[in-house]
Design a protein around this motif. Structure first.
Motif, PDB file in Angstrom:
ATOM      1  N   ILE A 140       4.169   0.533   2.392  1.00 43.52           N
ATOM      2  CA  ILE A 140       4.346  -0.627   3.262  1.00 43.52           C
ATOM      3  C   ILE A 140       3.940  -1.879   2.500  1.00 43.52           C
ATOM      4  CG2 ILE A 140       4.112   0.480   5.525  1.00 43.52           C
ATOM      5  CD1 ILE A 140       1.171  -0.557   5.478  1.00 43.52           C
ATOM      6  N   GLN A 192     -15.395  -8.256   7.991  1.00 42.05           N
ATOM      7  CA  GLN A 192     -15.109  -7.963   9.392  1.00 42.05           C
ATOM      8  C   GLN A 192     -16.060  -6.864   9.882  1.00 42.05           C
ATOM      9  OE1 GLN A 192     -10.923  -7.265   9.859  1.00 42.05           O
ATOM     10  NE2 GLN A 192     -10.984  -7.570  12.070  1.00 42.05           N
ATOM     11  N   VAL A 220       2.481  -5.375   2.808  1.00 40.19           N
ATOM     12  CA  VAL A 220       1.660  -6.090   3.792  1.00 40.19           C
ATOM     13  C   VAL A 220       1.730  -7.601   3.559  1.00 40.19           C
ATOM     14  CG1 VAL A 220      -0.688  -6.392   4.644  1.00 40.19           C
ATOM     15  CG2 VAL A 220       0.142  -4.113   4.094  1.00 40.19           C
ATOM     16  N   PHE A 233       0.854  -1.185   0.000  1.00 40.78           N
ATOM     17  CA  PHE A 233       0.000   0.000   0.000  1.00 40.78           C
ATOM     18  C   PHE A 233       0.891   1.235   0.000  1.00 40.78           C
ATOM     19  CE2 PHE A 233      -2.881  -3.043   2.181  1.00 40.78           C
ATOM     20  CZ  PHE A 233      -3.969  -2.948   1.320  1.00 40.78           C
ATOM     21  N   HIS A 289      -9.685 -14.918  15.667  1.00 45.27           N
ATOM     22  CA  HIS A 289      -8.824 -14.837  16.851  1.00 45.27           C
ATOM     23  C   HIS A 289      -9.417 -15.702  17.964  1.00 45.27           C
ATOM     24  CE1 HIS A 289      -6.356 -11.400  15.575  1.00 45.27           C
ATOM     25  NE2 HIS A 289      -7.449 -10.893  15.053  1.00 45.27           N
ATOM     26  N   GLU A 324      -1.349 -12.299  14.077  1.00 42.04           N
ATOM     27  CA  GLU A 324      -1.423 -11.044  14.843  1.00 42.04           C
ATOM     28  C   GLU A 324      -2.265  -9.997  14.110  1.00 42.04           C
ATOM     29  OE1 GLU A 324       2.713  -9.979  14.842  1.00 42.04           O
ATOM     30  OE2 GLU A 324       2.650  -9.502  12.711  1.00 42.04           O
ATOM     31  N   SER A 325      -2.830  -9.079  14.883  1.00 39.26           N
ATOM     32  CA  SER A 325      -3.576  -7.966  14.302  1.00 39.26           C
ATOM     33  C   SER A 325      -2.652  -7.133  13.427  1.00 39.26           C
ATOM     34  CB  SER A 325      -4.157  -7.121  15.438  1.00 39.26           C
ATOM     35  OG  SER A 325      -4.831  -6.019  14.911  1.00 39.26           O
ATOM     36  N   GLY A 326      -3.107  -6.787  12.250  1.00 36.44           N
ATOM     37  CA  GLY A 326      -2.285  -6.009  11.327  1.00 36.44           C
ATOM     38  C   GLY A 326      -1.343  -6.860  10.496  1.00 36.44           C
ATOM     39  N   GLY A 327      -1.427  -8.173  10.661  1.00 40.04           N
ATOM     40  CA  GLY A 327      -0.515  -9.076   9.955  1.00 40.04           C
ATOM     41  C   GLY A 327      -0.834  -9.255   8.474  1.00 40.04           C
ATOM     42  N   GLY A 328      -2.051  -8.871   8.056  1.00 38.79           N
ATOM     43  CA  GLY A 328      -2.395  -8.958   6.633  1.00 38.79           C
ATOM     44  C   GLY A 328      -3.512  -9.934   6.296  1.00 38.79           C
ATOM     45  N   LYS A 329      -4.236 -10.410   7.298  1.00 40.44           N
ATOM     46  CA  LYS A 329      -5.263 -11.435   7.052  1.00 40.44           C
ATOM     47  C   LYS A 329      -6.401 -10.902   6.177  1.00 40.44           C
ATOM     48  CE  LYS A 329      -5.994 -11.992  11.447  1.00 40.44           C
ATOM     49  NZ  LYS A 329      -5.056 -10.937  11.919  1.00 40.44           N
ATOM     50  N   THR A 330      -6.947  -9.742   6.550  1.00 37.95           N
ATOM     51  CA  THR A 330      -8.039  -9.171   5.761  1.00 37.95           C
ATOM     52  C   THR A 330      -7.562  -8.832   4.351  1.00 37.95           C
ATOM     53  OG1 THR A 330      -9.169  -8.340   7.723  1.00 37.95           O
ATOM     54  CG2 THR A 330      -9.695  -7.257   5.640  1.00 37.95           C
ATOM     55  N   THR A 331      -6.334  -8.343   4.264  1.00 35.68           N
ATOM     56  CA  THR A 331      -5.763  -8.020   2.948  1.00 35.68           C
ATOM     57  C   THR A 331      -5.689  -9.275   2.073  1.00 35.68           C
ATOM     58  OG1 THR A 331      -4.443  -6.293   4.017  1.00 35.68           O
ATOM     59  CG2 THR A 331      -3.747  -6.984   1.818  1.00 35.68           C
ATOM     60  N   GLU A 346     -13.463 -13.057  10.611  1.00 37.09           N
ATOM     61  CA  GLU A 346     -13.899 -13.042  12.016  1.00 37.09           C
ATOM     62  C   GLU A 346     -15.416 -13.147  12.168  1.00 37.09           C
ATOM     63  OE1 GLU A 346     -11.686 -10.806  14.677  1.00 37.09           O
ATOM     64  OE2 GLU A 346     -10.076 -10.351  13.278  1.00 37.09           O
TER      65      GLU A 346
HETATM   66  N1  LIG Z   1      -6.072   0.447   2.085  1.00 37.43           N
HETATM   67  C1  LIG Z   1      -4.990   0.449   2.868  1.00 37.43           C
HETATM   68  N2  LIG Z   1      -4.068   1.433   2.777  1.00 37.43           N
HETATM   69  C2  LIG Z   1      -2.942   1.434   3.516  1.00 37.43           C
HETATM   70  N3  LIG Z   1      -2.640   0.460   4.411  1.00 37.43           N
HETATM   71  C3  LIG Z   1      -3.512  -0.538   4.557  1.00 37.43           C
HETATM   72  C4  LIG Z   1      -4.740  -0.605   3.806  1.00 37.43           C
HETATM   73  N4  LIG Z   1      -5.402  -1.733   4.160  1.00 37.43           N
HETATM   74  C5  LIG Z   1      -4.632  -2.319   5.107  1.00 37.43           C
HETATM   75  N5  LIG Z   1      -3.512  -1.612   5.341  1.00 37.43           N
HETATM   76  C6  LIG Z   1      -2.429  -1.965   6.291  1.00 37.43           C
HETATM   77  O1  LIG Z   1      -2.090  -3.318   6.068  1.00 37.43           O
HETATM   78  C7  LIG Z   1      -1.775  -3.961   7.297  1.00 37.43           C
HETATM   79  C8  LIG Z   1      -2.569  -5.260   7.382  1.00 37.43           C
HETATM   80  O2  LIG Z   1      -3.943  -4.959   7.513  1.00 37.43           O
HETATM   81  P1  LIG Z   1      -5.044  -6.098   7.579  1.00 37.43           P
HETATM   82  O3  LIG Z   1      -6.347  -5.407   7.702  1.00 37.43           O
HETATM   83  O4  LIG Z   1      -4.867  -7.024   6.443  1.00 37.43           O
HETATM   84  O5  LIG Z   1      -4.644  -6.826   8.939  1.00 37.43           O
HETATM   85  P2  LIG Z   1      -5.363  -8.013   9.717  1.00 37.43           P
HETATM   86  O6  LIG Z   1      -4.383  -9.130   9.818  1.00 37.43           O
HETATM   87  O7  LIG Z   1      -6.668  -8.312   9.075  1.00 37.43           O
HETATM   88  O8  LIG Z   1      -5.577  -7.373  11.155  1.00 37.43           O
HETATM   89  P3  LIG Z   1      -6.808  -7.558  12.210  1.00 37.43           P
HETATM   90  O9  LIG Z   1      -6.590  -8.877  12.887  1.00 37.43           O
HETATM   91  O10 LIG Z   1      -6.602  -6.399  13.147  1.00 37.43           O
HETATM   92  O11 LIG Z   1      -8.081  -7.456  11.455  1.00 37.43           O
HETATM   93  C9  LIG Z   1      -2.068  -2.968   8.404  1.00 37.43           C
HETATM   94  O12 LIG Z   1      -0.849  -2.431   8.847  1.00 37.43           O
HETATM   95  C10 LIG Z   1      -2.893  -1.896   7.726  1.00 37.43           C
HETATM   96  O13 LIG Z   1      -2.625  -0.621   8.265  1.00 37.43           O
END
Ligand SMILES: Nc1ncnc2c1ncn2[C@@H]1O[C@H](COP(=O)(O)OP(=O)(O)OP(=O)(O)O)[C@@H](O)[C@H]1O
Ligand SMILES: [Mg+2]
Length: 239
Positions: free
Chosen positions: A26, A98, A28, A19, A208, A47-54, A175
């Protein structure tokens, strides 16, 4: 149960997703390889922010990736033009977000009917099937309520019914039990496991919630943009 002799419904190779640009860029997802097989329920933890939703968004073809390939049911998703990808997604995938993403002006039944209406199912039939699905998630008495008049857990169950209503072959859940109490979470996971047990369908669940781990066939751990571990989950002592 899945024995991995089934063909992969999702085949992801070398997925990289960044992104932003320049100094603020960054990365991801840093090179993800992942198969999801027909007939299984795969848990994705980390972990939260690890990239799962991405990663889920990439598998659904909602998010463009920088590098790599994703095949879904033998179709090279990354190579499809956007309109074909959208149509393919509507025909084959269900997505539980989510954030529930319910449409505030529509009743529970109308929200659940949306994927069917998009597929050109008639309104009366779509609402009938929507009410059947709401009954299955325990909301038979809330079908005509607007989202704002439902609790968080009830809204989540509406979102789950909406994802299931067109019987998707690939069900992607972010989730799905986060807003649910123990008994309702178990009930929803039983429903998702039933979907995952169908020989021509599969389910991926980000969670989680360790109370539902035993519903999975395998568990993949996504940490800092990489799949660091995939393990088979013992089904001992579960139905
Ligand atoms: N559209 C975006 N623009 C910039 N950064 C993004 C965007 N979407 C996600 N990120 C970044 O990508 C990283 C991973 O986000 P993601 O939502 O995939 O995490 P996650 O594993 O699903 O976390 P959680 O368990 O908290 O839901 C985070 O640091 C987030 O800030
Ligand atoms: Mg997330």
């Amino acid at each position: 149960m899945n024995d991995n002799s089934q063909p992969a419904a999702v085949r992801a190779r070398g997925i990289v997703k960044s992104f932003g640009s320049g100094d603020t860029q960054i990365t991801v997802l840093k090179g993800i390889d992942l198969d999801i097989y027909l007939g299984e329920l795969l848990l994705l933890v980390g972990e939260s922010g690890g990239g799962k939703t991405t990663l889920l968004s990439a598998i659904a073809g909602i998010l463009d990736i920088n590098e790599g390939n994703i095949d879904v049911l033998g179709v090279p998703l990354s190579a499809l033009p956007a309109n074909k990808r959208t149509r393919f997604r509507g025909q084959t995938m269900g997505f539980i977000y989510q954030q529930f993403n319910l449409l505030p002006a529509l009743t529970a039944a109308e929200n659940v009917a949306v994927p069917l209406l998009i597929q050109k199912v008639g309104r009366a039939e779509a609402l009938r099937r929507a009410r059947v699905m709401l009954n299955r998630v325990g909301l038979a008495d809330r079908t005509e309520f607007l989202p704002k008049n439902l609790s968080g857990g009830q809204q989540q169950r509406v979102a789950i019914a909406r994802a299931l209503v067109n019987e998707p072959r690939l069900l992607i859940c972010d989730e799905p039990t986060a807003a649910l109490d123990g008994p309702n979470g178990q009930k929803i996971m039983e429903l998702l496991r039933e979907v995952g047990r169908s020989p021509d369908r599969c389910v991926i669940v980000v969670t989680h919630d360790s109370r539902i781990f035993h519903f999975g066939d395998r568990m993949a751990n996504l940490t800092d943009g990489r799949i660091v571990n995939i393990e088979q989950i013992s089904q001992e002592g579960t139905a």
